[in-house]
Design a protein around this motif. Structure first.
Motif, PDB file in Angstrom:
ATOM      1  N   PRO A 165      43.793  37.133  36.532  1.00 19.80           N
ATOM      2  CA  PRO A 165      44.444  36.807  37.824  1.00 19.80           C
ATOM      3  C   PRO A 165      43.571  37.076  39.039  1.00 19.80           C
ATOM      4  O   PRO A 165      43.791  36.494  40.097  1.00 19.80           O
ATOM      5  N   GLN A 166      42.583  37.960  38.903  1.00 18.78           N
ATOM      6  CA  GLN A 166      41.674  38.252  40.022  1.00 18.78           C
ATOM      7  C   GLN A 166      40.511  37.268  40.103  1.00 18.78           C
ATOM      8  O   GLN A 166      39.670  37.361  40.997  1.00 18.78           O
ATOM      9  N   GLY A 167      40.415  36.314  39.171  1.00 17.24           N
ATOM     10  CA  GLY A 167      39.341  35.331  39.185  1.00 17.24           C
ATOM     11  C   GLY A 167      38.072  35.801  38.508  1.00 17.24           C
ATOM     12  O   GLY A 167      37.033  35.169  38.641  1.00 17.24           O
ATOM     13  N   ASP A 168      38.134  36.904  37.750  1.00 18.49           N
ATOM     14  CA  ASP A 168      36.973  37.426  37.032  1.00 18.49           C
ATOM     15  C   ASP A 168      37.000  36.975  35.572  1.00 18.49           C
ATOM     16  O   ASP A 168      38.066  36.959  34.948  1.00 18.49           O
ATOM     17  N   VAL A 169      35.824  36.615  35.041  1.00 23.82           N
ATOM     18  CA  VAL A 169      35.713  36.195  33.647  1.00 23.82           C
ATOM     19  C   VAL A 169      34.983  37.285  32.872  1.00 23.82           C
ATOM     20  O   VAL A 169      33.820  37.584  33.150  1.00 23.82           O
ATOM     21  N   TYR A 170      35.661  37.883  31.904  1.00 23.49           N
ATOM     22  CA  TYR A 170      35.077  38.921  31.060  1.00 23.49           C
ATOM     23  C   TYR A 170      34.874  38.379  29.650  1.00 23.49           C
ATOM     24  O   TYR A 170      35.657  37.562  29.168  1.00 23.49           O
TER      25      TYR A 170
ATOM     26  N   ALA B  15      31.335  45.585  23.572  1.00 24.96           N
ATOM     27  CA  ALA B  15      31.167  45.793  25.010  1.00 24.96           C
ATOM     28  C   ALA B  15      31.849  44.667  25.789  1.00 24.96           C
ATOM     29  O   ALA B  15      31.855  43.513  25.365  1.00 24.96           O
ATOM     30  N   LYS B  16      32.434  45.022  26.918  1.00 26.74           N
ATOM     31  CA  LYS B  16      33.121  44.049  27.764  1.00 26.74           C
ATOM     32  C   LYS B  16      32.252  43.751  28.982  1.00 26.74           C
ATOM     33  O   LYS B  16      32.015  44.627  29.813  1.00 26.74           O
ATOM     34  N   LEU B  17      31.765  42.528  29.059  1.00 28.26           N
ATOM     35  CA  LEU B  17      30.847  42.135  30.123  1.00 28.26           C
ATOM     36  C   LEU B  17      31.566  41.279  31.160  1.00 28.26           C
ATOM     37  O   LEU B  17      32.336  40.370  30.806  1.00 28.26           O
ATOM     38  N   LEU B  18      31.304  41.564  32.426  1.00 28.70           N
ATOM     39  CA  LEU B  18      31.742  40.673  33.497  1.00 28.70           C
ATOM     40  C   LEU B  18      30.718  39.542  33.583  1.00 28.70           C
ATOM     41  O   LEU B  18      29.571  39.764  33.947  1.00 28.70           O
ATOM     42  N   VAL B  19      31.147  38.329  33.218  1.00 28.89           N
ATOM     43  CA  VAL B  19      30.212  37.208  33.129  1.00 28.89           C
ATOM     44  C   VAL B  19      30.058  36.503  34.477  1.00 28.89           C
ATOM     45  O   VAL B  19      28.955  36.171  34.896  1.00 28.89           O
ATOM     46  N   LYS B  20      31.171  36.268  35.152  1.00 28.54           N
ATOM     47  CA  LYS B  20      31.104  35.593  36.448  1.00 28.54           C
ATOM     48  C   LYS B  20      32.437  35.738  37.165  1.00 28.54           C
ATOM     49  O   LYS B  20      33.445  36.127  36.580  1.00 28.54           O
ATOM     50  N   ARG B  21      32.404  35.416  38.457  1.00 33.41           N
ATOM     51  CA  ARG B  21      33.615  35.374  39.272  1.00 33.41           C
ATOM     52  C   ARG B  21      33.808  33.924  39.721  1.00 33.41           C
ATOM     53  O   ARG B  21      32.908  33.332  40.301  1.00 33.41           O
ATOM     54  N   VAL B  22      34.985  33.401  39.436  1.00 32.65           N
ATOM     55  CA  VAL B  22      35.215  31.968  39.684  1.00 32.65           C
ATOM     56  C   VAL B  22      35.964  31.688  40.968  1.00 32.65           C
ATOM     57  O   VAL B  22      36.143  30.542  41.356  1.00 32.65           O
ATOM     58  N   GLY B  23      36.444  32.716  41.670  1.00 32.18           N
ATOM     59  CA  GLY B  23      37.152  32.455  42.920  1.00 32.18           C
ATOM     60  C   GLY B  23      37.964  33.640  43.358  1.00 32.18           C
ATOM     61  O   GLY B  23      37.902  34.730  42.784  1.00 32.18           O
ATOM     62  N   THR B  24      38.745  33.427  44.417  1.00 26.87           N
ATOM     63  CA  THR B  24      39.591  34.475  44.963  1.00 26.87           C
ATOM     64  C   THR B  24      40.846  34.615  44.128  1.00 26.87           C
ATOM     65  O   THR B  24      41.265  33.674  43.460  1.00 26.87           O
ATOM     66  N   PRO B  25      41.468  35.791  44.152  1.00 31.76           N
ATOM     67  CA  PRO B  25      42.693  35.984  43.375  1.00 31.76           C
ATOM     68  C   PRO B  25      43.781  35.013  43.779  1.00 31.76           C
ATOM     69  O   PRO B  25      43.906  34.640  44.951  1.00 31.76           O
TER      70      PRO B  25
END
Length: 314
Positions: free
Chosen positions: A184-189, A229-239
């Motif tokens: 929901p925050q726009g983060d891809v893990y 391991a849980k990696l933050l791959v990218k951020r796709v936008g605002t929440p």
């Protein structure tokens, strides 16, 4: 579908969709940009690379070991390639592999520039010859390059089958990356599986390795990932804003209300006007009532005079 059917489809795709020659051209262009001589195309290496690409397409996996667990060195020696170097250590050879839906030859080469091991395969000053293979299965393109150095004599070395070293450039089997969706925050893990590498994860998500390292504060020189391991791959936008959980009070209506028309009651419509009494006319009325009383008195007086005149004796 039996593996042979997949292999046949892979060979057809390599001919009709993407060409191994395009992969070699991209590698040699990279070498030229770094001031290195071009690799020479070797027919035996072309065969071993294509065979591995076909095998990966037939199994749907990305791996260095071939059918029966055969290694890169074993494939080259079994095919008759005159491999130089200490065969007990694997010899002077290196192999790059990759697979991704719709991937072009240039994209395959670009993906191999993400870490030192795969980049060295393409920019090695010790290796001299190259072969490439391309296969396709269910829209996934599989690429392989085999780079090696031949013996000075051009003749194969004597060796004892099975004594050569295994591939030591990383995990032999690379697990395909199943992509995650944004939270929901726009983060891809992404949760790392056994056999996955930074470059394979970066390829799947369409990002750069340096960006994954930056988002997760990873060592710039490290290529090893811990399973789970849980990696933050990218951020796709605002929440995305969540819907309100309680009712919102609407503003008061400030419009001016329309005037209310007050109609008389039925009693007011039909009640007759009361007739003034003599008492009212004689002193309890004012204004119009007083005038009416005077007129009545005058009429009475006039009538009395007339009566008196008719009754006068003759």
């Amino acid at each position: 579908m039996p593996p042979t059917a997949h292999v046949a489809a892979g060979r057809l795709a390599a001919t009709s969709m993407q060409s191994p020659a395009d992969v070699i051209d991209a590698v040699n262009s990279l070498r030229a940009a770094h001031g290195l001589p071009a690799y020479t195309v070797n027919s035996i290496l072309m065969g071993t690379a294509q065979a591995q690409a076909d095998f990966m397409a037939s199994t749907g996996t990305i791996q260095h070991t071939g059918p029966g667990g055969v290694t890169v060195t074993q494939r080259l020696l079994a095919a008759g390639y005159p491999l130089a170097g200490d065969l007990s250590l694997g010899g002077f050879r290196s192999e790059n592999i990759v697979g991704s839906p719709g991937m072009s030859p240039q994209e395959a080469v670009n993906s191999w520039t993400g870490d030192d091991i795969h980049l060295h395969t393409m920019l090695s000053a010790d290796l001299q010859e190259i072969g490439a293979g391309v296969a396709e299965n269910d829209g996934v393109l599989y690429y392989v390059i085999d780079c090696a150095r031949p013996t000075t004599s051009g003749q194969p070395q004597d060796y004892t089958p099975g004594s050569e070293a295994q591939y030591s450039g990383g995990n032999d089997i690379i697990v395909p990356v199943a992509m995650s969706t944004p939270n929901p925050q726009g983060d891809v893990y992404h949760q790392v599986e056994q056999g996955q590498t930074l470059w394979s994860i970066a390829i799947a998500y369409g990002v750069k390795i340096v960006d994954i390292r930056r988002l997760n504060n990873l060592d710039p020189t490290s290529t090893v990932l811990q399973r789970g391991a849980k990696l933050l791959v990218k951020r796709v936008g605002t929440p995305t804003p969540a819907p309100p959980t309680s009712a919102v009070a609407l503003p008061a209506d400030t419009a001016t209300p329309a005037p209310t028309l007050e109609l008389p009651t039925a009693t007011e419509f039909f009640s007759p006007t009361p007739t003034p009494t003599l008492a009212a006319m004689s002193g309890s009325v004012t204004g119009g009532g007083a005038v009416a009383a005077i007129v009545v008195v005058a009429l009475i007086a006039a009538g009395f005079v007339a009566w008196a005149g008719r009754s006068k004796p003759i």
